[in-house]
Design a protein around this motif. Structure first.
Motif, PDB file in Angstrom:
ATOM      1  N   LEU A  74      -1.674   1.027  -3.739  1.00  0.00           N
ATOM      2  CA  LEU A  74      -1.698  -0.072  -4.710  1.00  0.00           C
ATOM      3  C   LEU A  74      -2.713  -1.133  -4.317  1.00  0.00           C
ATOM      4  O   LEU A  74      -3.464  -1.639  -5.154  1.00  0.00           O
ATOM      5  N   GLY A  75      -2.710  -1.477  -3.035  1.00  0.00           N
ATOM      6  CA  GLY A  75      -3.474  -2.627  -2.570  1.00  0.00           C
ATOM      7  C   GLY A  75      -4.976  -2.426  -2.611  1.00  0.00           C
ATOM      8  O   GLY A  75      -5.715  -3.358  -2.952  1.00  0.00           O
ATOM      9  N   THR A  76      -5.447  -1.218  -2.274  1.00  0.00           N
ATOM     10  CA  THR A  76      -6.906  -1.049  -2.224  1.00  0.00           C
ATOM     11  C   THR A  76      -7.550  -1.134  -3.615  1.00  0.00           C
ATOM     12  O   THR A  76      -8.523  -1.859  -3.764  1.00  0.00           O
ATOM     13  N   PRO A  77      -7.018  -0.435  -4.642  1.00  0.00           N
ATOM     14  CA  PRO A  77      -7.655  -0.600  -5.958  1.00  0.00           C
ATOM     15  C   PRO A  77      -7.502  -2.016  -6.497  1.00  0.00           C
ATOM     16  O   PRO A  77      -8.418  -2.549  -7.124  1.00  0.00           O
ATOM     17  N   CYS A  78      -6.357  -2.634  -6.242  1.00  0.00           N
ATOM     18  CA  CYS A  78      -6.137  -3.992  -6.721  1.00  0.00           C
ATOM     19  C   CYS A  78      -7.161  -4.933  -6.093  1.00  0.00           C
ATOM     20  O   CYS A  78      -7.793  -5.744  -6.777  1.00  0.00           O
ATOM     21  N   ALA A  79      -7.361  -4.789  -4.781  1.00  0.00           N
ATOM     22  CA  ALA A  79      -8.332  -5.636  -4.079  1.00  0.00           C
ATOM     23  C   ALA A  79      -9.738  -5.407  -4.613  1.00  0.00           C
ATOM     24  O   ALA A  79     -10.504  -6.345  -4.819  1.00  0.00           O
ATOM     25  N   GLN A  80     -10.038  -4.144  -4.876  1.00  0.00           N
ATOM     26  CA  GLN A  80     -11.375  -3.803  -5.337  1.00  0.00           C
ATOM     27  C   GLN A  80     -11.690  -4.491  -6.669  1.00  0.00           C
ATOM     28  O   GLN A  80     -12.770  -5.047  -6.858  1.00  0.00           O
ATOM     29  N   TYR A  81     -10.727  -4.462  -7.595  1.00  0.00           N
ATOM     30  CA  TYR A  81     -11.007  -5.018  -8.919  1.00  0.00           C
ATOM     31  C   TYR A  81     -10.879  -6.537  -8.963  1.00  0.00           C
ATOM     32  O   TYR A  81     -11.587  -7.192  -9.737  1.00  0.00           O
TER      33      TYR A  81
ATOM     34  N   ARG B  49      -5.330   8.891  -2.391  1.00  0.00           N
ATOM     35  CA  ARG B  49      -5.014   7.731  -3.236  1.00  0.00           C
ATOM     36  C   ARG B  49      -5.717   6.452  -2.790  1.00  0.00           C
ATOM     37  O   ARG B  49      -5.711   5.468  -3.510  1.00  0.00           O
ATOM     38  N   GLN B  50      -6.316   6.454  -1.627  1.00  0.00           N
ATOM     39  CA  GLN B  50      -7.018   5.258  -1.152  1.00  0.00           C
ATOM     40  C   GLN B  50      -8.484   5.628  -1.044  1.00  0.00           C
ATOM     41  O   GLN B  50      -9.035   5.811   0.038  1.00  0.00           O
ATOM     42  N   THR B  51      -9.111   5.742  -2.218  1.00  0.00           N
ATOM     43  CA  THR B  51     -10.411   6.422  -2.301  1.00  0.00           C
ATOM     44  C   THR B  51     -11.580   5.565  -1.822  1.00  0.00           C
ATOM     45  O   THR B  51     -12.704   6.049  -1.772  1.00  0.00           O
ATOM     46  N   LEU B  52     -11.308   4.317  -1.463  1.00  0.00           N
ATOM     47  CA  LEU B  52     -12.384   3.513  -0.875  1.00  0.00           C
ATOM     48  C   LEU B  52     -12.660   3.952   0.559  1.00  0.00           C
ATOM     49  O   LEU B  52     -13.729   3.700   1.101  1.00  0.00           O
ATOM     50  N   PHE B  53     -11.666   4.588   1.168  1.00  0.00           N
ATOM     51  CA  PHE B  53     -11.823   5.012   2.557  1.00  0.00           C
ATOM     52  C   PHE B  53     -12.394   6.432   2.608  1.00  0.00           C
ATOM     53  O   PHE B  53     -12.174   7.240   1.706  1.00  0.00           O
TER      54      PHE B  53
ATOM     55  N   VAL C 206      12.338   1.322  -6.536  1.00  0.00           N
ATOM     56  CA  VAL C 206      11.322   2.292  -6.133  1.00  0.00           C
ATOM     57  C   VAL C 206      10.481   1.579  -5.092  1.00  0.00           C
ATOM     58  O   VAL C 206      10.166   0.408  -5.269  1.00  0.00           O
ATOM     59  N   SER C 207      10.156   2.223  -3.989  1.00  0.00           N
ATOM     60  CA  SER C 207       9.489   1.444  -2.947  1.00  0.00           C
ATOM     61  C   SER C 207       8.050   1.842  -2.685  1.00  0.00           C
ATOM     62  O   SER C 207       7.322   1.138  -2.020  1.00  0.00           O
ATOM     63  N   GLY C 208       7.615   2.968  -3.171  1.00  0.00           N
ATOM     64  CA  GLY C 208       6.317   3.508  -2.773  1.00  0.00           C
ATOM     65  C   GLY C 208       5.157   2.611  -3.133  1.00  0.00           C
ATOM     66  O   GLY C 208       5.185   1.879  -4.111  1.00  0.00           O
ATOM     67  N   GLY C 209       4.146   2.666  -2.278  1.00  0.00           N
ATOM     68  CA  GLY C 209       2.935   1.901  -2.556  1.00  0.00           C
ATOM     69  C   GLY C 209       1.797   2.590  -1.881  1.00  0.00           C
ATOM     70  O   GLY C 209       0.767   2.176  -1.631  1.00  0.00           O
TER      71      GLY C 209
ATOM     72  N   LEU D 134      -1.856   7.741  -9.450  1.00  0.00           N
ATOM     73  CA  LEU D 134      -0.826   6.829  -9.990  1.00  0.00           C
ATOM     74  C   LEU D 134      -0.847   5.422  -9.368  1.00  0.00           C
ATOM     75  O   LEU D 134      -0.881   4.425 -10.104  1.00  0.00           O
ATOM     76  N   PRO D 135      -0.826   5.297  -8.019  1.00  0.00           N
ATOM     77  CA  PRO D 135      -0.874   3.937  -7.484  1.00  0.00           C
ATOM     78  C   PRO D 135      -2.135   3.183  -7.885  1.00  0.00           C
ATOM     79  O   PRO D 135      -2.106   1.955  -8.008  1.00  0.00           O
ATOM     80  N   ALA D 136      -3.226   3.901  -8.117  1.00  0.00           N
ATOM     81  CA  ALA D 136      -4.446   3.226  -8.564  1.00  0.00           C
ATOM     82  C   ALA D 136      -4.239   2.609  -9.944  1.00  0.00           C
ATOM     83  O   ALA D 136      -4.721   1.509 -10.229  1.00  0.00           O
ATOM     84  N   LEU D 137      -3.507   3.317 -10.817  1.00  0.00           N
ATOM     85  CA  LEU D 137      -3.195   2.761 -12.143  1.00  0.00           C
ATOM     86  C   LEU D 137      -2.368   1.492 -11.990  1.00  0.00           C
ATOM     87  O   LEU D 137      -2.676   0.442 -12.562  1.00  0.00           O
ATOM     88  N   ILE D 138      -1.299   1.594 -11.206  1.00  0.00           N
ATOM     89  CA  ILE D 138      -0.396   0.450 -11.067  1.00  0.00           C
ATOM     90  C   ILE D 138      -1.100  -0.696 -10.341  1.00  0.00           C
ATOM     91  O   ILE D 138      -0.947  -1.865 -10.704  1.00  0.00           O
ATOM     92  N   GLY D 139      -1.904  -0.379  -9.338  1.00  0.00           N
ATOM     93  CA  GLY D 139      -2.651  -1.414  -8.622  1.00  0.00           C
ATOM     94  C   GLY D 139      -3.604  -2.164  -9.549  1.00  0.00           C
ATOM     95  O   GLY D 139      -3.778  -3.381  -9.453  1.00  0.00           O
ATOM     96  N   ASN D 140      -4.189  -1.423 -10.497  1.00  0.00           N
ATOM     97  CA  ASN D 140      -5.073  -2.076 -11.460  1.00  0.00           C
ATOM     98  C   ASN D 140      -4.298  -2.922 -12.461  1.00  0.00           C
ATOM     99  O   ASN D 140      -4.756  -3.975 -12.887  1.00  0.00           O
TER     100      ASN D 140
END
Lengths: 79, 353
Positions: free
Chosen positions: B36-43, B67-71, A76-79, B191-197
């Motif tokens: 993924l990256g923005t929530p991960c960076a935030q926390y 999904r990139q709610t910091l922006f 799965v590649s999405g990010g 969803l990406p926010a969950l996984i990023g966290n």
């Protein structure tokens, strides 16, 4: 056998969970794969597809039976 | 370190001041500043990771915002790395940020990653995922894999103490993986926010030594049924035998991986009188018929041989009638040199005239 289709394989099989009756005879993952691909030819387009049996990655020689739970895991590649 | 700031973490059993100090001393690189990256960076920033590296050459687009709610909307068209680092610095002035306004490539990966203890793979394409894997193996750095598809997420800690690698999850190379990168299927923003966290907590566990990092397992979360699957993965020692990076990690040929600029952002840049170079890749005839002021005409068929006429010190916008040829043009220019700031005008001239 309980089949769990993750990622893009869910789009191909149509649901996350499904039951496939494989009969009483245990078979190898390789043989199962052949049956599955016949039923869902679009799976053949996936060059990378991993299999897990009862929550553990497995190889094609593993023997499975009707009581096992088998997961199809594509990348799965999405990010 | 301001101890009162982290008092709630410090009083945790088994954490204490020593763990907080480990966070303060740690260096984490986040590859990809998207869902993924923005929530991960935030926390990680909130938790007190001392040095955070941020790498991404993308700009903020309107469709990122769910999904990139910091922006926010006023920031559409600006570089993610600039905006994110500014906001995070405000949130935690104690963090040292290192910003890379570029994509991770086979050329820069080893030099960049070598400066960090841990890498968070928050990228959105297979090429980068294999590149992160191979670089981390060569440099002996653990990395935290996260990826999302529609309503489903995947998480694993890879290359941790000689544990499984990305190829143990998914054998092969970026070149042969034909699963669509350009996931036009869509994604639910949360969803990406969950996984990023989840990636952030795994980073904290590795740094501080608390708990058990998710090495040797692939966690798959299906949010539609709230089913969590923790699947054991064994290490294939063959996958650990990497002696050098591949010559190239193909940037996938699909529209989503062409950096795009939408009409609204483009007009914004024009109004701000932002310095940029417009390259119209239509035929001479089409160009003569109608063109944008200041645009330079290099037909797509001549683009490869006439690249030297382009000033890559400025952001380059490729333009055509509908946005198809401009994608090919942007891809061509990026493939020649990934460091170039090239954007294809989404929808082409017809979307702005």
């Amino acid at each position: 056998m309980k089949i769990i289709s993750f990622g893009i394989t869910k789009d191909i099989t149509g649901s996350l969970f499904m039951d496939l009756d494989m009969g009483e005879k245990p078979i190898s993952i390789a043989a199962f794969k052949e049956l599955l691909f016949k039923k869902y030819p679009a799976l053949m387009d996936l060059k990378t597809l991993s299999f897990a049996v009862n929550n553990a990655y497995t190889n094609e020689d593993t023997i499975v039976n009707n009581q096992d739970e088998l997961a199809l895991i594509p990348p799965v590649s999405g990010g | 370190m301001n101890e009162s700031r982290y008092s709630k973490q410090i009083i945790l059993k088994g954490f204490g001041l020593p763990a907080q100090q480990l966070l303060q001393d740690s260096k984490v690189l986040i590859v990809g500043l998207g869902g993924l990256g923005t929530p991960c960076a935030q926390y990680l920033n909130g938790a007190g990771v001392g040095t955070i590296g941020l790498i991404d050459a993308d700009i903020i687009s309107l469709s990122n915002l769910p999904r990139q709610t910091l922006f926010d909307e006023a920031e559409v068209g600006l570089f993610k790395v600039d905006i994110l680092s500014k906001k995070l610095a405000k949130q935690n002035p104690g963090t040292h940020f290192i910003c890379y306004n570029e994509f991770l490539t086979a050329v820069n990966a080893l030099a960049i990653i070598s400066g960090y203890d841990i890498v968070v793979d928050a990228s959105d394409n297979f090429a980068t995922r294999y590149l992160v894997n191979d670089s981390c193996l060569l440099l002996n750095k653990p990395f935290i894999y996260g990826a999302v598809h529609e309503f489903e997420g995947q998480l694993s800690v890879l290359n941790f103490k000689a544990g499984p690698t990305y190829r143990c999850l998914f054998p092969g190379n970026a070149e042969i993986s034909n699963i669509p990168d350009c996931n036009d299927n869509g994604i639910i923003g949360v969803l990406p926010a969950l996984i990023g966290n989840y990636q952030a907590i795994e980073a904290i566990k590795i740094i501080t030594g608390i708990g058990e990092p998710l090495s040797g397992y692939l966690l798959i979360i299906d949010t539609l049924t709230q089913s969590h699957f923790k699947i054991a993965v064994s290490t294939n020692p063959e996958n650990r035998k990497i002696h050098q990076l591949l010559e190239s990690y193909l940037t996938p040929v699909c529209n989503r991986d062409v950096p795009l600029i939408d009409a609204a952002t483009f007009k914004n840049w024009q109004q701000q009188k932002k310095q940029m170079q417009l390259i119209d890749v239509r035929t001479v005839e089409e160009f003569t018929n109608q063109c944008l002021p200041k645009a330079k005409n290099i037909p797509l068929t001549e683009l490869y041989t006439r690249q030297s006429e382009i000033n890559f010190k400025l952001p380059v916008i490729t333009i055509c009638q509908t946005g198809v040829r401009s994608n090919s043009a942007a891809l061509l220019l990026k493939t020649e040199d990934d460091q170039r700031q090239v954007f294809s005008l989404l929808g082409g001239l017809q979307s702005i005239l």
